[in-house]
Design an enzyme around this catalytic site. Sequence first.
Site, PDB file in Angstrom:
ATOM      1  N   TYR A  27      43.974  41.302  34.797  1.00 54.96           N
ATOM      2  CA  TYR A  27      43.102  40.687  33.782  1.00 54.96           C
ATOM      3  C   TYR A  27      43.905  39.727  32.907  1.00 54.96           C
ATOM      4  O   TYR A  27      43.499  38.587  32.651  1.00 54.96           O
ATOM      5  CB  TYR A  27      42.470  41.807  32.936  1.00 54.96           C
ATOM      6  CG  TYR A  27      41.559  41.331  31.833  1.00 54.96           C
ATOM      7  CD1 TYR A  27      40.264  40.909  32.103  1.00 54.96           C
ATOM      8  CD2 TYR A  27      41.987  41.307  30.505  1.00 54.96           C
ATOM      9  CE1 TYR A  27      39.417  40.477  31.081  1.00 54.96           C
ATOM     10  CE2 TYR A  27      41.159  40.880  29.484  1.00 54.96           C
ATOM     11  CZ  TYR A  27      39.872  40.460  29.772  1.00 54.96           C
ATOM     12  OH  TYR A  27      39.044  40.030  28.762  1.00 54.96           O
ATOM     13  N   LYS A  40      43.657  35.597  32.064  1.00 51.17           N
ATOM     14  CA  LYS A  40      43.431  35.031  30.726  1.00 51.17           C
ATOM     15  C   LYS A  40      44.586  34.108  30.305  1.00 51.17           C
ATOM     16  O   LYS A  40      44.362  33.130  29.586  1.00 51.17           O
ATOM     17  CB  LYS A  40      43.190  36.157  29.703  1.00 51.17           C
ATOM     18  CG  LYS A  40      41.890  36.933  29.951  1.00 51.17           C
ATOM     19  CD  LYS A  40      40.642  36.032  29.894  1.00 51.17           C
ATOM     20  CE  LYS A  40      39.340  36.779  30.064  1.00 51.17           C
ATOM     21  NZ  LYS A  40      38.144  35.930  30.009  1.00 51.17           N
TER      22      LYS A  40
HETATM   23  N1  LIG Z   1      34.879  42.863  25.204  1.00 48.93           N
HETATM   24  C1  LIG Z   1      36.086  42.507  24.782  1.00 48.93           C
HETATM   25  O1  LIG Z   1      36.774  43.285  24.065  1.00 48.93           O
HETATM   26  C2  LIG Z   1      36.647  41.175  25.127  1.00 48.93           C
HETATM   27  C3  LIG Z   1      36.037  40.297  25.994  1.00 48.93           C
HETATM   28  N2  LIG Z   1      36.628  39.083  26.271  1.00 48.93           N
HETATM   29  C4  LIG Z   1      36.018  38.142  27.183  1.00 48.93           C
HETATM   30  O2  LIG Z   1      34.731  37.764  26.688  1.00 48.93           O
HETATM   31  C5  LIG Z   1      33.851  37.469  27.775  1.00 48.93           C
HETATM   32  C6  LIG Z   1      32.569  38.274  27.641  1.00 48.93           C
HETATM   33  O3  LIG Z   1      32.900  39.659  27.653  1.00 48.93           O
HETATM   34  P1  LIG Z   1      31.869  40.845  27.280  1.00 48.93           P
HETATM   35  O4  LIG Z   1      30.663  40.309  26.653  1.00 48.93           O
HETATM   36  O5  LIG Z   1      32.669  41.866  26.583  1.00 48.93           O
HETATM   37  O6  LIG Z   1      31.555  41.383  28.757  1.00 48.93           O
HETATM   38  P2  LIG Z   1      30.224  42.021  29.389  1.00 48.93           P
HETATM   39  O7  LIG Z   1      30.675  42.705  30.628  1.00 48.93           O
HETATM   40  O8  LIG Z   1      29.460  42.796  28.373  1.00 48.93           O
HETATM   41  O9  LIG Z   1      29.352  40.732  29.759  1.00 48.93           O
HETATM   42  C7  LIG Z   1      29.774  39.848  30.747  1.00 48.93           C
HETATM   43  C8  LIG Z   1      28.561  39.156  31.345  1.00 48.93           C
HETATM   44  O10 LIG Z   1      29.047  38.292  32.378  1.00 48.93           O
HETATM   45  C9  LIG Z   1      28.187  38.418  33.501  1.00 48.93           C
HETATM   46  N3  LIG Z   1      28.921  38.072  34.731  1.00 48.93           N
HETATM   47  C10 LIG Z   1      29.889  38.790  35.352  1.00 48.93           C
HETATM   48  N4  LIG Z   1      30.277  38.170  36.473  1.00 48.93           N
HETATM   49  C11 LIG Z   1      29.548  37.028  36.556  1.00 48.93           C
HETATM   50  C12 LIG Z   1      29.485  35.980  37.492  1.00 48.93           C
HETATM   51  N5  LIG Z   1      30.251  35.975  38.602  1.00 48.93           N
HETATM   52  N6  LIG Z   1      28.622  34.956  37.261  1.00 48.93           N
HETATM   53  C13 LIG Z   1      27.826  34.961  36.171  1.00 48.93           C
HETATM   54  N7  LIG Z   1      27.830  35.942  35.250  1.00 48.93           N
HETATM   55  C14 LIG Z   1      28.681  36.973  35.452  1.00 48.93           C
HETATM   56  C15 LIG Z   1      27.731  39.869  33.492  1.00 48.93           C
HETATM   57  O11 LIG Z   1      26.542  40.054  34.247  1.00 48.93           O
HETATM   58  C16 LIG Z   1      27.572  40.131  32.002  1.00 48.93           C
HETATM   59  O12 LIG Z   1      26.270  39.837  31.565  1.00 48.93           O
HETATM   60  C17 LIG Z   1      34.648  37.768  29.046  1.00 48.93           C
HETATM   61  O13 LIG Z   1      35.199  36.575  29.551  1.00 48.93           O
HETATM   62  C18 LIG Z   1      35.753  38.692  28.567  1.00 48.93           C
HETATM   63  O14 LIG Z   1      36.890  38.646  29.393  1.00 48.93           O
HETATM   64  C19 LIG Z   1      37.818  38.711  25.716  1.00 48.93           C
HETATM   65  C20 LIG Z   1      38.452  39.556  24.854  1.00 48.93           C
HETATM   66  C21 LIG Z   1      37.934  40.835  24.466  1.00 48.93           C
HETATM   67  C1  LIG Z   2      42.281  43.051  25.919  1.00 45.45           C
HETATM   68  C2  LIG Z   2      40.876  43.242  25.726  1.00 45.45           C
HETATM   69  O1  LIG Z   2      40.472  44.024  24.912  1.00 45.45           O
HETATM   70  C3  LIG Z   2      39.997  42.476  26.495  1.00 45.45           C
HETATM   71  C4  LIG Z   2      38.834  43.130  27.084  1.00 45.45           C
HETATM   72  O2  LIG Z   2      40.181  41.301  26.647  1.00 45.45           O
END
Ligand SMILES: NC(=O)C1=CN([C@@H]2O[C@H](COP(=O)(O)OP(=O)(O)OC[C@H]3O[C@@H](n4cnc5c(N)ncnc54)[C@H](O)[C@@H]3O)[C@@H](O)[C@H]2O)C=CC1
Ligand SMILES: CC(=O)C(C)=O
Length: 255
Positions: free
Chosen positions: A151, A155
């Site tokens: 992951y 990033k």
């Molecule tokens: N939750 C966290 O603590 C953190 C999240 N992020 C980043 O923020 C972004 C959003 O994360 P969250 O909302 O937490 O995740 P989440 O898992 O709740 O939502 C992600 C969404 O992306 C969609 N998705 C997954 N694969 C896909 C694809 N191939 N094509 C289209 N849609 C797709 C899913 O269906 C889901 O609705 C991600 O890029 C994640 O890496 C970054 C840092 C921290």
């Molecule tokens: C490190 C972390 O919390 C994610 C999901 O980016």
Amino acid sequence: MAKTAVITGSAQGIGKAIATRLGNDGFNIVISDLQEDKASETVQELKDNGIEAISIPANVSKRDDMFQLVEKAAEAFGSVDVFVNNAGVDQVAPILEVSEDDLNKIFSINVNGTVFGMQAAAEQMKKQGGGKIINACSIAGHKGFSLLGAYSATKFAVRGLTQVAAQELAQDKITVNAYCPGVVGTSMWERIDDKMVDYMGLEKGQAFEKFTNDIALGRSEEPEDVAKFVSYLASEDADYMTGQAILIDGGIVYN
Ligand SMILES: NC(=O)C1=CN([C@@H]2O[C@H](COP(=O)(O)OP(=O)(O)OC[C@H]3O[C@@H](n4cnc5c(N)ncnc54)[C@H](O)[C@@H]3O)[C@@H](O)[C@H]2O)C=CC1
Ligand SMILES: CC(=O)C(C)=O
């Protein structure tokens, strides 16, 4: 005429919060996700709150899907002014156990998806005379965390891509920046916690708690905390900013 923002992975979580915030800022909103039913529900919620919104399903790991997404969004609303490459997936395992399939899957979404999104958005934005591309990075794109090797690699890649695209697209008046959240309690962290506690011999919830204990501001992050910052990146106030991957993490990583 209202500007238009396309947000990938916006049926839920951080993407949904970004869509809601940008909608309240006055943008027309395109919700795009693999989960079509959930995306339709999100569109309905936005519309119930007076936001102009549609759903265009797309898989970010497929280049053609990204070009069709932008084309359909521009057809529906006349332009694509902001494109948020938010969709992403997690992967939890020690580096010595990461398989070829694991790597291919996470790179195809988090890295290839970001490249395809930028390519499609930039093609449309060049025709319009400019725009803003905003990518999802993470604290894991600034610092390596145990069990998040694959992951983290994706990033760090997003940060590099953000810097390169910012330089290459500046001449077309397209800015490219990234937001780097910390520990946000979405379904992604539920999955990460489930897998981490197994590796660490902890109880459910304790990996999330361990990460949260390291946050200077003393609480985990809400999707809306991220959305507020993306609202700034999408606004004219950020016109002179490009190539940046900014930590919005409550104080976990300092650099
Ligand atoms: N939750 C966290 O603590 C953190 C999240 N992020 C980043 O923020 C972004 C959003 O994360 P969250 O909302 O937490 O995740 P989440 O898992 O709740 O939502 C992600 C969404 O992306 C969609 N998705 C997954 N694969 C896909 C694809 N191939 N094509 C289209 N849609 C797709 C899913 O269906 C889901 O609705 C991600 O890029 C994640 O890496 C970054 C840092 C921290
Ligand atoms: C490190 C972390 O919390 C994610 C999901 O980016």
